[in-house]
Design a protein around this motif. Structure first.
Motif, PDB file in Angstrom:
ATOM      1  N   MET A 134       0.850  -1.203   0.000  1.00  0.00           N
ATOM      2  CA  MET A 134       0.000   0.000   0.000  1.00  0.00           C
ATOM      3  C   MET A 134       0.882   1.248   0.000  1.00  0.00           C
ATOM      4  SD  MET A 134      -3.083  -0.987  -0.146  1.00  0.00           S
ATOM      5  CE  MET A 134      -2.731  -2.513  -0.970  1.00  0.00           C
ATOM      6  N   THR A 135       0.706   2.086  -1.018  1.00  0.00           N
ATOM      7  CA  THR A 135       1.655   3.202  -1.171  1.00  0.00           C
ATOM      8  C   THR A 135       1.534   4.229  -0.043  1.00  0.00           C
ATOM      9  OG1 THR A 135       0.090   4.242  -2.650  1.00  0.00           O
ATOM     10  CG2 THR A 135       1.888   3.067  -3.682  1.00  0.00           C
ATOM     11  N   GLN A 136       0.316   4.411   0.480  1.00  0.00           N
ATOM     12  CA  GLN A 136       0.184   5.384   1.580  1.00  0.00           C
ATOM     13  C   GLN A 136       1.000   4.931   2.780  1.00  0.00           C
ATOM     14  OE1 GLN A 136      -3.378   6.807   3.363  1.00  0.00           O
ATOM     15  NE2 GLN A 136      -4.001   7.936   1.551  1.00  0.00           N
ATOM     16  N   PHE A 137       0.959   3.625   3.051  1.00  0.00           N
ATOM     17  CA  PHE A 137       1.744   3.093   4.179  1.00  0.00           C
ATOM     18  C   PHE A 137       3.229   3.283   3.898  1.00  0.00           C
ATOM     19  CE2 PHE A 137       4.326  -0.417   5.814  1.00  0.00           C
ATOM     20  CZ  PHE A 137       4.216  -0.140   7.167  1.00  0.00           C
ATOM     21  N   LYS A 138       3.623   2.958   2.669  1.00  0.00           N
ATOM     22  CA  LYS A 138       5.051   3.076   2.337  1.00  0.00           C
ATOM     23  C   LYS A 138       5.530   4.515   2.508  1.00  0.00           C
ATOM     24  CE  LYS A 138       5.088   0.733  -1.657  1.00  0.00           C
ATOM     25  NZ  LYS A 138       5.565   0.027  -2.838  1.00  0.00           N
ATOM     26  N   LYS A 193       8.470   8.285   5.841  1.00  0.00           N
ATOM     27  CA  LYS A 193       8.637   9.632   6.378  1.00  0.00           C
ATOM     28  C   LYS A 193       8.908   9.623   7.882  1.00  0.00           C
ATOM     29  CE  LYS A 193       5.952  12.505   3.614  1.00  0.00           C
ATOM     30  NZ  LYS A 193       4.592  12.948   3.416  1.00  0.00           N
ATOM     31  N   GLN A 194       8.154   8.775   8.602  1.00  0.00           N
ATOM     32  CA  GLN A 194       8.281   8.845  10.067  1.00  0.00           C
ATOM     33  C   GLN A 194       9.289   7.858  10.638  1.00  0.00           C
ATOM     34  OE1 GLN A 194       4.058   8.419  10.696  1.00  0.00           O
ATOM     35  NE2 GLN A 194       4.254   6.337  11.451  1.00  0.00           N
ATOM     36  N   GLY A 195       9.785   6.933   9.829  1.00  0.00           N
ATOM     37  CA  GLY A 195      10.795   5.996  10.307  1.00  0.00           C
ATOM     38  C   GLY A 195      10.173   4.761  10.937  1.00  0.00           C
ATOM     39  N   ALA A 196      10.870   3.614  10.828  1.00  0.00           N
ATOM     40  CA  ALA A 196      10.324   2.332  11.279  1.00  0.00           C
ATOM     41  C   ALA A 196       9.962   2.353  12.766  1.00  0.00           C
ATOM     42  CB  ALA A 196      11.335   1.226  10.992  1.00  0.00           C
ATOM     43  N   ASP A 197      10.752   3.015  13.581  1.00  0.00           N
ATOM     44  CA  ASP A 197      10.508   2.994  15.031  1.00  0.00           C
ATOM     45  C   ASP A 197       9.194   3.650  15.418  1.00  0.00           C
ATOM     46  OD1 ASP A 197      12.825   1.707  15.341  1.00  0.00           O
ATOM     47  OD2 ASP A 197      13.983   3.433  16.093  1.00  0.00           O
ATOM     48  N   ARG A 198       8.800   4.642  14.645  1.00  0.00           N
ATOM     49  CA  ARG A 198       7.570   5.359  14.978  1.00  0.00           C
ATOM     50  C   ARG A 198       6.355   4.806  14.233  1.00  0.00           C
ATOM     51  NH1 ARG A 198       6.631  10.722  14.392  1.00  0.00           N
ATOM     52  NH2 ARG A 198       5.140  10.451  16.060  1.00  0.00           N
ATOM     53  N   THR A 199       6.584   3.800  13.394  1.00  0.00           N
ATOM     54  CA  THR A 199       5.484   3.269  12.585  1.00  0.00           C
ATOM     55  C   THR A 199       4.819   2.105  13.323  1.00  0.00           C
ATOM     56  OG1 THR A 199       6.574   3.945  10.561  1.00  0.00           O
ATOM     57  CG2 THR A 199       4.924   2.221  10.362  1.00  0.00           C
ATOM     58  N   ALA A 249       1.539  16.880   4.668  1.00  0.00           N
ATOM     59  CA  ALA A 249       2.643  17.194   3.760  1.00  0.00           C
ATOM     60  C   ALA A 249       2.705  18.659   3.343  1.00  0.00           C
ATOM     61  CB  ALA A 249       2.564  16.308   2.520  1.00  0.00           C
ATOM     62  N   SER A 250       1.578  19.357   3.418  1.00  0.00           N
ATOM     63  CA  SER A 250       1.575  20.737   2.925  1.00  0.00           C
ATOM     64  C   SER A 250       2.129  21.713   3.968  1.00  0.00           C
ATOM     65  CB  SER A 250       0.149  21.182   2.585  1.00  0.00           C
ATOM     66  OG  SER A 250      -0.331  20.478   1.473  1.00  0.00           O
ATOM     67  N   ALA A 251       2.877  22.685   3.509  1.00  0.00           N
ATOM     68  CA  ALA A 251       3.280  23.787   4.389  1.00  0.00           C
ATOM     69  C   ALA A 251       2.044  24.656   4.597  1.00  0.00           C
ATOM     70  CB  ALA A 251       4.396  24.578   3.727  1.00  0.00           C
ATOM     71  N   PRO A 252       1.983  25.410   5.720  1.00  0.00           N
ATOM     72  CA  PRO A 252       0.763  26.201   5.994  1.00  0.00           C
ATOM     73  C   PRO A 252       0.317  27.075   4.818  1.00  0.00           C
ATOM     74  CG  PRO A 252       2.256  26.289   7.874  1.00  0.00           C
ATOM     75  CD  PRO A 252       2.970  25.503   6.811  1.00  0.00           C
ATOM     76  N   LYS A 253       1.240  27.641   4.077  1.00  0.00           N
ATOM     77  CA  LYS A 253       0.845  28.536   2.974  1.00  0.00           C
ATOM     78  C   LYS A 253       0.195  27.805   1.800  1.00  0.00           C
ATOM     79  CE  LYS A 253       3.230  32.187   1.667  1.00  0.00           C
ATOM     80  NZ  LYS A 253       4.419  32.869   1.123  1.00  0.00           N
ATOM     81  N   GLY A 254       0.444  26.483   1.745  1.00  0.00           N
ATOM     82  CA  GLY A 254      -0.121  25.716   0.630  1.00  0.00           C
ATOM     83  C   GLY A 254      -1.435  25.053   0.965  1.00  0.00           C
TER      84      GLY A 254
END
Ligand code: AQP
Length: 337
Positions: free
Chosen positions: A110-114, A119-125, A204-209
């Protein structure tokens, strides 16, 4: 609510202090329209939110806030079934059956999981994040939904739902309706205002986006006016060469009902400034009453609780029936009361 209507089911996470324009145009707006033509089930998926370890107090508050925003957007509890996922325990019960039917590699694709785990690293997943699409499968199959209105980012999860429904039906006999995604092409993906190559997203978006519906309207207008476009000046829809302008045209067209071609003509020779100024006003005109309505629902927690209690009752009646069929099919011994 006539039961011969096709059924739709969809959910939204209570993981933010506000829905953003992508959530609204990609999903919630369709939900509102579909309650007129479908037997519609909509839920706030608080169990899914646990995958990102929210603060407990904040999760509770955001769950209420999500319900208030759905009502403010136009969901009508008389026309649809609106509930909170954790109020219907059958979701986690069917999820276990679906977990046992899913291949490890299949879930790992599943690409969302990947993306999120990278992004958050295996330890935090958590295992919860890994299994979340399978809980989503259970969410959908419990209601025998024919269609699932979502944005393009959810397509792969709906494919998984179809695969698992077919696998279960093939192995144990017809039990689940195989659902189809309901994705409106025009608004399937709303892009970040600053980085129009990525989807607008709370993580993923910065506040301005990111255009949050509950933000101060003046700040929102400013964001729209400073959206990234390109060095050309021609207002034309072209996702490849003009992703920023195209995104603005999509938002404009969806909020007003004007066709893209009509807008291209209207802004011919006028440049991007005029387009952005007008769109900023249109967005402000949309979010201002939306914020007020949301606040009105938040100010009346008793009404909100009673809407959710009724919704959970209606949802459970359907979910319990499906779960009992699935338990029986896989060979679980029925409890005698
Ligand atoms: N940019 C988008 N364009 C169109 N549709 C979108 N959706 C989300 N972003 C866009 C749709 O919103 C519905 C609710 O999805 P959710 O509760 O899963 O929200 P989300 O995916 O958590 O929203 P984000 O901002 O995309 O969160 P992160 O950053 O955590 O991934 C879904 O139908 C979704 O398709």
């Amino acid at each position: 609510m006539a039961s011969d209507r096709p059924r739709v089911l969809s959910g939204i996470q209570p993981t933010s202090g506000s829905f953003h324009l992508g959530n609204y145009l990609g999903a919630v707006r369709q939900w509102v329209a579909l309650q007129e033509s479908h037997d519609a089930f909509y839920m706030v998926v608080d169990l899914h939110a646990l995958t990102i370890h929210p603060d407990p107090k904040e999760l509770r508050a955001r769950t209420r806030l999500a319900v208030a925003q759905l009502l403010a957007a136009g969901l009508d509890p008389e026309r649809c079934t609106l509930f909170v996922q954790s109020h219907v325990p059958e979701h986690t019960q069917l999820a276990w059956i679906m977990n046992c039917l899913t291949g490890f590699g299949e879930a790992a694709r599943m690409t969302q999981f990947k993306d999120k785990s990278a992004k958050q690293g295996a330890d935090r997943t958590s295992v919860g994040l890994f299994a979340y699409p399978i809980l989503q499968v259970a969410d959908i199959l419990l209601y025998q939904a024919n269609e699932v209105p979502v944005g393009e980012d959810q397509r792969q999860h709906i494919e998984l739902t179809r695969d698992l429904a077919e696998r279960f039906n093939g192995r144990y006999g017809d039990t689940f309706t195989v659902p189809a995604p309901y994705i409106l092409k025009e608004t399937a993906k709303i892009y970040d205002l600053q980085e129009p190559s990525i989807k607008m997203s709370k993580s993923a978006s910065a506040p301005k986006g990111l255009v949050n519906l509950l933000d101060e309207p003046k700040a929102t207008a400013k964001k729209v006016k400073s959206a990234v476009t390109d060095t050309d000046t021609v207002v034309r829809y072209d996702l490849v060469d003009k992703p920023g302008v195209s995104n603005l045209l999509t938002i404009y067209s969806t909020l007003t009902g004007a066709g893209i071609g009509e807008l291209e003509q209207r802004y011919e020779g006028k440049g991007y400034g005029a387009l952005k100024t007008d769109l900023a006003e249109i967005v402000v005109d949309f979010v201002t009453p939306f914020r007020e309505r949301t606040q009105q629902y938040l100010d009346d927690p008793e009404t909100l609780d009673s809407i959710l209690a009724k919704g959970a009752e209606k949802a459970r009646a359907v979910a319990a029936e499906t779960l009992s069929q699935a338990y029986d099919k896989v060979g679980l011994l029925p409890a005698k009361h």
